[in-house]
Design a protein around this motif. Structure first.
Motif, mmCIF file in Angstrom:
data_model
loop_
_atom_site.group_PDB
_atom_site.id
_atom_site.type_symbol
_atom_site.label_atom_id
_atom_site.label_comp_id
_atom_site.label_asym_id
_atom_site.label_seq_id
_atom_site.Cartn_x
_atom_site.Cartn_y
_atom_site.Cartn_z
ATOM 1 N N LEU A 1 -16.502 49.796 -14.400
ATOM 2 C CA LEU A 1 -16.394 49.652 -15.853
ATOM 3 C C LEU A 1 -15.290 48.673 -16.228
ATOM 4 O O LEU A 1 -15.432 47.909 -17.193
ATOM 5 N N ALA A 2 -14.190 48.680 -15.480
ATOM 6 C CA ALA A 2 -13.125 47.716 -15.754
ATOM 7 C C ALA A 2 -13.629 46.294 -15.542
ATOM 8 O O ALA A 2 -13.354 45.390 -16.350
ATOM 9 N N GLY A 3 -14.384 46.078 -14.457
ATOM 10 C CA GLY A 3 -14.938 44.746 -14.210
ATOM 11 C C GLY A 3 -15.905 44.315 -15.302
ATOM 12 O O GLY A 3 -15.899 43.152 -15.729
ATOM 13 N N VAL A 4 -16.735 45.251 -15.767
ATOM 14 C CA VAL A 4 -17.680 44.937 -16.839
ATOM 15 C C VAL A 4 -16.935 44.593 -18.123
ATOM 16 O O VAL A 4 -17.312 43.660 -18.850
ATOM 17 N N MET A 5 -15.860 45.330 -18.427
ATOM 18 C CA MET A 5 -15.102 45.048 -19.635
ATOM 19 C C MET A 5 -14.397 43.699 -19.559
ATOM 20 O O MET A 5 -14.318 42.955 -20.544
ATOM 21 N N ILE A 6 -13.891 43.356 -18.390
ATOM 22 C CA ILE A 6 -13.272 42.030 -18.217
ATOM 23 C C ILE A 6 -14.318 40.948 -18.430
ATOM 24 O O ILE A 6 -14.052 39.920 -19.080
ATOM 25 N N LEU A 7 -15.517 41.165 -17.898
ATOM 26 C CA LEU A 7 -16.606 40.208 -18.112
ATOM 27 C C LEU A 7 -16.946 40.078 -19.590
ATOM 28 O O LEU A 7 -17.154 38.964 -20.109
ATOM 29 N N ALA A 8 -16.956 41.211 -20.301
ATOM 30 C CA ALA A 8 -17.245 41.177 -21.735
ATOM 31 C C ALA A 8 -16.177 40.405 -22.492
ATOM 32 O O ALA A 8 -16.480 39.642 -23.419
ATOM 33 N N ARG B 1 -8.427 41.242 -29.099
ATOM 34 C CA ARG B 1 -8.523 40.830 -27.699
ATOM 35 C C ARG B 1 -7.426 41.478 -26.851
ATOM 36 O O ARG B 1 -7.667 41.882 -25.711
ATOM 37 N N THR B 2 -6.226 41.606 -27.426
ATOM 38 C CA THR B 2 -5.124 42.227 -26.682
ATOM 39 C C THR B 2 -5.445 43.679 -26.367
ATOM 40 O O THR B 2 -5.248 44.159 -25.244
ATOM 41 N N GLY B 3 -5.932 44.389 -27.363
ATOM 42 C CA GLY B 3 -6.308 45.776 -27.145
ATOM 43 C C GLY B 3 -7.411 45.910 -26.111
ATOM 44 O O GLY B 3 -7.394 46.841 -25.293
ATOM 45 N N ALA B 4 -8.376 44.982 -26.125
ATOM 46 C CA ALA B 4 -9.465 45.020 -25.155
ATOM 47 C C ALA B 4 -8.937 44.839 -23.731
ATOM 48 O O ALA B 4 -9.354 45.543 -22.805
ATOM 49 N N TRP B 5 -8.006 43.892 -23.548
ATOM 50 C CA TRP B 5 -7.418 43.694 -22.226
ATOM 51 C C TRP B 5 -6.667 44.937 -21.763
ATOM 52 O O TRP B 5 -6.699 45.292 -20.581
ATOM 53 N N LEU B 6 -5.977 45.603 -22.686
ATOM 54 C CA LEU B 6 -5.246 46.815 -22.315
ATOM 55 C C LEU B 6 -6.195 47.933 -21.880
ATOM 56 O O LEU B 6 -5.890 48.690 -20.950
ATOM 57 N N VAL B 7 -7.346 48.035 -22.557
ATOM 58 C CA VAL B 7 -8.329 49.048 -22.167
ATOM 59 C C VAL B 7 -8.856 48.748 -20.766
ATOM 60 O O VAL B 7 -8.946 49.647 -19.909
ATOM 61 N N ALA B 8 -9.220 47.501 -20.524
ATOM 62 C CA ALA B 8 -9.720 47.130 -19.195
ATOM 63 C C ALA B 8 -8.662 47.389 -18.128
ATOM 64 O O ALA B 8 -8.967 47.906 -17.041
ATOM 65 N N PHE B 9 -7.408 47.057 -18.441
ATOM 66 C CA PHE B 9 -6.327 47.301 -17.484
ATOM 67 C C PHE B 9 -6.145 48.794 -17.234
ATOM 68 O O PHE B 9 -5.906 49.225 -16.102
ATOM 69 N N GLY B 10 -6.264 49.598 -18.292
ATOM 70 C CA GLY B 10 -6.104 51.045 -18.138
ATOM 71 C C GLY B 10 -7.141 51.627 -17.196
ATOM 72 O O GLY B 10 -6.821 52.464 -16.344
ATOM 73 N N THR C 1 -11.216 56.303 -24.949
ATOM 74 C CA THR C 1 -11.854 56.784 -23.723
ATOM 75 C C THR C 1 -10.848 56.901 -22.576
ATOM 76 O O THR C 1 -11.089 57.647 -21.619
ATOM 77 N N MET C 2 -9.733 56.196 -22.667
ATOM 78 C CA MET C 2 -8.736 56.268 -21.588
ATOM 79 C C MET C 2 -8.092 57.644 -21.489
ATOM 80 O O MET C 2 -7.539 58.000 -20.439
ATOM 81 N N LEU C 3 -8.154 58.425 -22.560
ATOM 82 C CA LEU C 3 -7.560 59.765 -22.516
ATOM 83 C C LEU C 3 -8.318 60.687 -21.560
ATOM 84 O O LEU C 3 -7.761 61.663 -21.062
ATOM 85 N N ALA C 4 -9.605 60.364 -21.308
ATOM 86 C CA ALA C 4 -10.385 61.195 -20.380
ATOM 87 C C ALA C 4 -9.967 60.967 -18.936
ATOM 88 O O ALA C 4 -10.222 61.820 -18.081
ATOM 89 N N LEU C 5 -9.309 59.858 -18.648
ATOM 90 C CA LEU C 5 -8.978 59.521 -17.262
ATOM 91 C C LEU C 5 -7.980 60.511 -16.653
ATOM 92 O O LEU C 5 -8.264 61.126 -15.624
ATOM 93 N N PRO C 6 -6.798 60.697 -17.252
ATOM 94 C CA PRO C 6 -5.874 61.693 -16.691
ATOM 95 C C PRO C 6 -6.289 63.119 -17.032
ATOM 96 O O PRO C 6 -5.948 64.059 -16.312
ATOM 97 N N GLY C 7 -7.027 63.283 -18.134
ATOM 98 C CA GLY C 7 -7.435 64.624 -18.535
ATOM 99 C C GLY C 7 -8.343 65.281 -17.509
ATOM 100 O O GLY C 7 -8.246 66.489 -17.261
ATOM 101 N N GLY C 8 -9.221 64.485 -16.890
ATOM 102 C CA GLY C 8 -10.113 65.035 -15.886
ATOM 103 C C GLY C 8 -9.368 65.596 -14.693
ATOM 104 O O GLY C 8 -9.692 66.673 -14.175
#
Length: 302
Positions: free
Chosen positions: A289-296, A247-256, A200-207
């Protein structure tokens, strides 16, 4: 004593007023008096209606679910006809609130409401006859809704605005509509925290790149290079997150997603590439969404 406010009292765009043009109009003309200006005004109005309808669905849909569960009506609410009418109601509420704020008259509001319901009502009989299934009925209703909305907007395009009384708090909230829409869109994930897919992070710069191409705002010095650098950075982060996983990948997604909120903030301040309203909406949604992912991650281990 509260005064009667019209569009000139707010930052709102009047239904019969003009939109900011990308370039100065010719002497003696305004965007509202040109074909291009009228087209932009109509498209802007339809875009506002679409956003208001989405906001209505996002805000009201959870309450229907809660009411259905509490009253034992979950079964009837799941019927395709009822689901279609509930969806039309949610869209109509959002659309009505925004149209009245924009000083549209009740006749136009009523016709736009009919444009929400009639497409679904027309397809109930074919569905009952077995010519359409439930999914086709819902899809067809949404497709028919588009030309119906256009017809109503065109019919009332020259209508004079109605006098509307607005509380200052309402005006202030309306000016921050991108923030409100973003919070509504992130509402579901707040109740069900989870980590999004790294892709889903690919949509961020793509937009940003897509909007920049459409608006032709990538031509300034270093603008395109900056956007491409951002694309490369989030692509790299996505690949690392996919490779790492867990868990590492999840943190990277939230950071992204959180990093993109900072990207949005910079673009909101500079006004480059994308409209400030888009940057505001995107920034609030990304941060939410980043805050929600960190909470998750912290509560479930990602």
């Amino acid at each position: 004593m509260e005064t009667t406010r019209t569009h000139s009292d707010t930052l709102a765009v009047p239904p019969n007023g003009s939109l900011p043009a990308d370039s100065p109009a010719a002497p003696g003309t305004t965007p509202a008096t040109t074909a291009a200006g009228r087209s932009r005004r109509l498209l802007w109005h339809l875009a506002e209606m679409a956003l208001a309808m989405v906001a209505g669905m996002l805000l009201l849909a959870p309450w229907w679910d809660l009411a259905g569960a509490a009253l034992g009506l979950a079964g009837p609410l799941d019927r395709p006809e009822v689901a279609a009418l509930v969806m039309a109601t949610n869209m109509t509420v959002g659309m009505t609130v925004w149209m009245r704020y924009r000083a549209h008259r009740w006749s136009a509001v009523g016709e736009m409401a009919a444009a929400m319901y009639v497409p679904f009502l027309l397809l109930f009989a074919p569905m009952w006859a077995g010519l359409l299934d439930a999914d086709a009925m819902l899809l067809g209703g949404h497709l028919l809704m588009v030309p119906a909305m256009v017809l109503v907007a065109v019919r009332h395009r020259h209508e004079a605005p109605a006098p509307v009384r607005r509380h200052p708090a309402v005006v202030a909230l309306a000016r921050r509509w991108p923030t409100g829409l973003a919070l509504l869109m992130g509402l579901d994930m707040v109740f069900d925290p989870q980590v999004l897919s790294p892709w889903t992070m690919l949509a961020l710069p793509g937009g940003y790149l897509l909007i920049g191409v459409v608006r032709r705002t990538l031509r300034g010095p270093g603008v395109l290079a900056t956007q491409l650098a951002g694309l490369a950075g989030w692509v790299a982060l996505t690949l690392v997150a996919v490779t790492a996983g867990g868990r590492t990948g999840a943190w990277l997604v939230a950071f992204g997603w959180l990093a993109h909120a900072g990207w949005d903030l910079v673009h909101h301040r500079t006004g480059r590439v994308v409209p400030r309203g888009y940057a505001e909406w995107c920034g609030v949604l990304d941060a939410t969404l980043a805050g929600v992912m960190i909470l998750a991650i912290l509560t479930t281990g990602g």
